[in-house]
Design an enzyme around this catalytic site. Structure first.
Site, PDB file in Angstrom:
ATOM      1  N   ASP A  16      -7.691   4.210 -76.865  1.00  0.00           N
ATOM      2  CA  ASP A  16      -6.648   5.006 -76.223  1.00  0.00           C
ATOM      3  C   ASP A  16      -5.518   4.170 -75.657  1.00  0.00           C
ATOM      4  O   ASP A  16      -4.443   4.687 -75.371  1.00  0.00           O
ATOM      5  CB  ASP A  16      -7.257   5.863 -75.110  1.00  0.00           C
ATOM      6  N   HIS A  47     -15.207   0.791 -71.744  1.00  0.00           N
ATOM      7  CA  HIS A  47     -15.879   1.756 -72.616  1.00  0.00           C
ATOM      8  C   HIS A  47     -17.363   1.713 -72.319  1.00  0.00           C
ATOM      9  O   HIS A  47     -17.905   0.641 -72.041  1.00  0.00           O
ATOM     10  CB  HIS A  47     -15.635   1.403 -74.099  1.00  0.00           C
TER      11      HIS A  47
HETATM   12  N1  ACO Z   1     -10.390  -0.049 -64.503  1.00  0.00           N
HETATM   13  C1  ACO Z   1     -10.966  -0.706 -63.468  1.00  0.00           C
HETATM   14  N2  ACO Z   1     -12.284  -0.866 -63.299  1.00  0.00           N
HETATM   15  C2  ACO Z   1     -13.081  -0.308 -64.222  1.00  0.00           C
HETATM   16  C3  ACO Z   1     -12.574   0.374 -65.325  1.00  0.00           C
HETATM   17  C4  ACO Z   1     -11.181   0.504 -65.469  1.00  0.00           C
HETATM   18  N3  ACO Z   1     -10.626   1.146 -66.491  1.00  0.00           N
HETATM   19  N4  ACO Z   1     -13.594   0.832 -66.094  1.00  0.00           N
HETATM   20  C5  ACO Z   1     -14.731   0.420 -65.471  1.00  0.00           C
HETATM   21  N5  ACO Z   1     -14.406  -0.274 -64.345  1.00  0.00           N
HETATM   22  C6  ACO Z   1     -15.355  -0.929 -63.446  1.00  0.00           C
HETATM   23  C7  ACO Z   1     -16.060   0.054 -62.542  1.00  0.00           C
HETATM   24  O1  ACO Z   1     -15.356   0.248 -61.336  1.00  0.00           O
HETATM   25  C8  ACO Z   1     -17.384  -0.624 -62.345  1.00  0.00           C
HETATM   26  O2  ACO Z   1     -17.198  -1.676 -61.403  1.00  0.00           O
HETATM   27  P1  ACO Z   1     -18.399  -2.065 -60.393  1.00  0.00           P
HETATM   28  O3  ACO Z   1     -19.522  -2.547 -61.267  1.00  0.00           O
HETATM   29  O4  ACO Z   1     -17.818  -3.130 -59.526  1.00  0.00           O
HETATM   30  O5  ACO Z   1     -18.754  -0.814 -59.644  1.00  0.00           O
HETATM   31  C9  ACO Z   1     -17.667  -1.284 -63.693  1.00  0.00           C
HETATM   32  O6  ACO Z   1     -16.366  -1.520 -64.254  1.00  0.00           O
HETATM   33  C10 ACO Z   1     -18.495  -0.433 -64.648  1.00  0.00           C
HETATM   34  O7  ACO Z   1     -17.868   0.840 -64.739  1.00  0.00           O
HETATM   35  P2  ACO Z   1     -18.608   2.187 -65.108  1.00  0.00           P
HETATM   36  O8  ACO Z   1     -17.849   3.342 -64.563  1.00  0.00           O
HETATM   37  O9  ACO Z   1     -20.068   2.075 -64.741  1.00  0.00           O
HETATM   38  O10 ACO Z   1     -18.524   2.167 -66.665  1.00  0.00           O
HETATM   39  P3  ACO Z   1     -18.810   3.393 -67.590  1.00  0.00           P
HETATM   40  O11 ACO Z   1     -19.445   2.861 -68.798  1.00  0.00           O
HETATM   41  O12 ACO Z   1     -19.525   4.481 -66.866  1.00  0.00           O
HETATM   42  O13 ACO Z   1     -17.355   3.967 -67.885  1.00  0.00           O
HETATM   43  C11 ACO Z   1     -15.300   4.491 -68.871  1.00  0.00           C
HETATM   44  C12 ACO Z   1     -16.681   3.849 -69.076  1.00  0.00           C
HETATM   45  C13 ACO Z   1     -15.430   5.936 -68.389  1.00  0.00           C
HETATM   46  C14 ACO Z   1     -14.570   4.528 -70.227  1.00  0.00           C
HETATM   47  C15 ACO Z   1     -14.521   3.646 -67.831  1.00  0.00           C
HETATM   48  O14 ACO Z   1     -14.400   2.308 -68.280  1.00  0.00           O
HETATM   49  C16 ACO Z   1     -13.149   4.232 -67.524  1.00  0.00           C
HETATM   50  O15 ACO Z   1     -13.053   5.108 -66.655  1.00  0.00           O
HETATM   51  N6  ACO Z   1     -12.065   3.771 -68.229  1.00  0.00           N
HETATM   52  C17 ACO Z   1     -10.757   4.327 -68.056  1.00  0.00           C
HETATM   53  C18 ACO Z   1     -10.641   5.649 -68.834  1.00  0.00           C
HETATM   54  C19 ACO Z   1     -10.562   5.439 -70.336  1.00  0.00           C
HETATM   55  O16 ACO Z   1      -9.829   4.600 -70.827  1.00  0.00           O
HETATM   56  N7  ACO Z   1     -11.312   6.284 -71.085  1.00  0.00           N
HETATM   57  C20 ACO Z   1     -11.300   6.268 -72.547  1.00  0.00           C
HETATM   58  C21 ACO Z   1     -12.645   5.935 -73.110  1.00  0.00           C
HETATM   59  S1  ACO Z   1     -12.528   5.744 -74.849  1.00  0.00           S
HETATM   60  C22 ACO Z   1     -12.575   7.304 -75.481  1.00  0.00           C
HETATM   61  O17 ACO Z   1     -13.017   8.246 -74.884  1.00  0.00           O
HETATM   62  C23 ACO Z   1     -12.039   7.469 -76.871  1.00  0.00           C
END
Ligand code: ACO
Length: 430
Positions: free
Chosen positions: A365, A307
């Site tokens: 979620d 998140h």
């Molecule tokens: N699975 C694997 N790796 C992940 C995940 C994941 N679900 N989420 C983040 N990471 C990793 C990224 O690859 C990144 O790694 P790195 O530093 O080695 O490059 C690091 O964690 C940081 O990720 P960001 O994309 O910078 O985090 P951000 O805050 O932008 O993204 C998000 C948050 C979009 C929710 C992301 O965690 C994601 O895509 N999760 C899956 C989708 C999801 O569950 N969305 C629901 C959100 S809750 C809602 O809307 C009610």
């Protein structure tokens, strides 16, 4: 007392300070509004990781401590003790309603929960297999044609009316987008039910028999709606605010919010979680999925994990996990294979260095999809349920924006990285 931060490194006069603003909770914010006029500099923050786009008194999130509060009330307490319409009132007006106010609000919602019969004809223009969110973007946007010419958004009373209309009509619109896809006739709202139960009867009721309400599932739906009602300046809420900042019609603004919510990185995630768990199928396939999520060469992410704000745990996930267990138990689905995969996946991921280092925890979620699925809500409707809930937050944020007379149109700038100025080639004919 105003504090200052040195934002301009080359400013030797000492007058380049920018004021630091204090909220009631959470981090302070540097007020950079004069950065460009005074220093000719823009602030660069793609994705808004360090940007407070507005002042808001509605929802507080502390991602490190795992706190979510609406108007100061912790989400766990609201989920346990309140109901959705009371929460919607709280979000919109700032305080819990008295018994009289609650009844007046309920009556207003009941008065506005029908759709204009001409709106119903719009549904027939969509393919039967259209995604409910596509239908909702279209139908909610189309409502602006019904409530536009005679509406003055500068009038606070008319704004409240529009907000109530949106909260009232959204379950009807969402349920109709589902029944349309099944070929069943649209169900009208029934005012003897509460908000969540009415939504369920519109989703599942049949014209040829009485609807039998399951109070456990109706309460679970109410709780899902409360948990998703608002979440400060997330993508869809910011979209609603930005659309609203130009003075656009509220129904059009909420349609823009629905479009933003639909994406898999936002509200579309619970749909993706169930797809992912179904693809995993059984616990022995989990290590392969975890390896894919960690592989930088693979775009796959563990859906329902991570998140932007919560870097400890998502308080909504705890409530919804308990709810999911209760409803699955109530329905005799305690051995649901997807629940078993989810629990095992969560346990493995939480012990894995990759997820620990990046502070990736299950978000709301991760379990909401399982709960909705157990309640018979089709996967394609998950985000539509989320949209019904979030409408309470969107309209509250929309009201707040319009109550702030100082807020002008949102107009971000950019760091231009394109070609420098050049002449059109002389020998080229247009
Ligand atoms: N699975 C694997 N790796 C992940 C995940 C994941 N679900 N989420 C983040 N990471 C990793 C990224 O690859 C990144 O790694 P790195 O530093 O080695 O490059 C690091 O964690 C940081 O990720 P960001 O994309 O910078 O985090 P951000 O805050 O932008 O993204 C998000 C948050 C979009 C929710 C992301 O965690 C994601 O895509 N999760 C899956 C989708 C999801 O569950 N969305 C629901 C959100 S809750 C809602 O809307 C009610």
């Amino acid at each position: 007392m105003t504090k200052y931060v040195n934002a301009v490194i080359n400013d030797e006069s000492g007058e380049g300070g920018l004021p630091v603003l204090e909220g009631t909770l959470g981090p302070q914010a540097v007020d950079i509004q004069s950065l460009y006029s005074r220093h000719g500099l823009l602030a660069y923050d793609p994705g808004y990781r360090s940007t407070a786009s507005c002042k808001s008194a509605i929802t507080f999130v502390d991602g490190d401590a795992g706190i979510l509060a609406y108007r100061g009330y912790p989400i766990e307490q609201l989920a346990a003790r309140s109901h959705f319409l009371e929460v919607a009132y709280l979000l919109m007006f700032g305080e819990l309603p008295s018994a009289r106010e609650a009844e007046g609000f309920r009556e207003a919602v009941c008065q506005h929960n029908l759709l204009h019969e001409q709106v119903i004809s719009f549904y027939r223009g969509f393919r039967r297999d259209a995604h409910p969110m596509a239908i909702m973007v279209g139908v909610v946007g189309a409502l602006s044609a019904f409530y536009h010419d005679d509406m003055d958004i500068r009038d606070p009373e008319q704004r409240i009316n529009a907000a109530i209309r949106l909260v009232a009509k959204m379950p009807t619109i969402a349920a109709a987008s589902y029944t349309y896809s099944t070929g069943r006739p649209l169900r009208y709202p029934r005012n003897e039910y509460d908000y969540a139960a009415n939504f369920m009867q519109m989703l599942f009721g049949m014209p040829n028999r009485d609807f039998v309400l399951d109070p456990v599932q109706a309460r679970a739906m109410d709780c899902i709606l409360i948990l998703h009602a608002d979440h400060e300046q997330n993508a869809s809420t910011s979209t609603v605010r930005m659309a609203a900042s130009s003075g656009a019609n509220p129904f059009a603004c909420i349609a823009a919010g629905i479009a933003s919510l639909w994406g898999p990185a936002h509200g579309g995630a619970n749909e993706e979680v169930v797809k992912m768990l179904s693809e995993i199928g059984s616990p022995e396939n989990i290590p392969r999925t975890i390896a894919r999520a960690k592989d930088k060469g693979d775009t796959f992410r563990l859906m329902g994990f991570g998140h932007r704000v919560y870097k400890n745990f998502d308080p909504r996930a705890k409530v919804i996990q308990a709810n999911a267990r209760e409803v699955l138990g109530h329905l005799g689905l305690e051995n649901d294979p997807l629940m078993a995969v989810a629990l095992e996946l969560e346990a493995i991921a939480l012990k894995d260095e990759y997820f620990i280092e990046r502070k990736l925890y299950p978000n709301v979620d991760f379990y909401s999809g399982l709960l909705l699925r157990a309640m018979g809500i089709p996967t394609k409707m998950f985000t539509a349920v989320f949209a019904v809930a979030r409408t309470a937050g969107w309209v509250s944020q929309w009201l707040e924006l319009h109550n702030d007379a100082t807020h002008g149109i949102d107009r971000p700038r950019q760091l231009y990285v394109g070609e420098t100025l050049r002449d059109y080639p002389r020998d080229r004919r247009g």
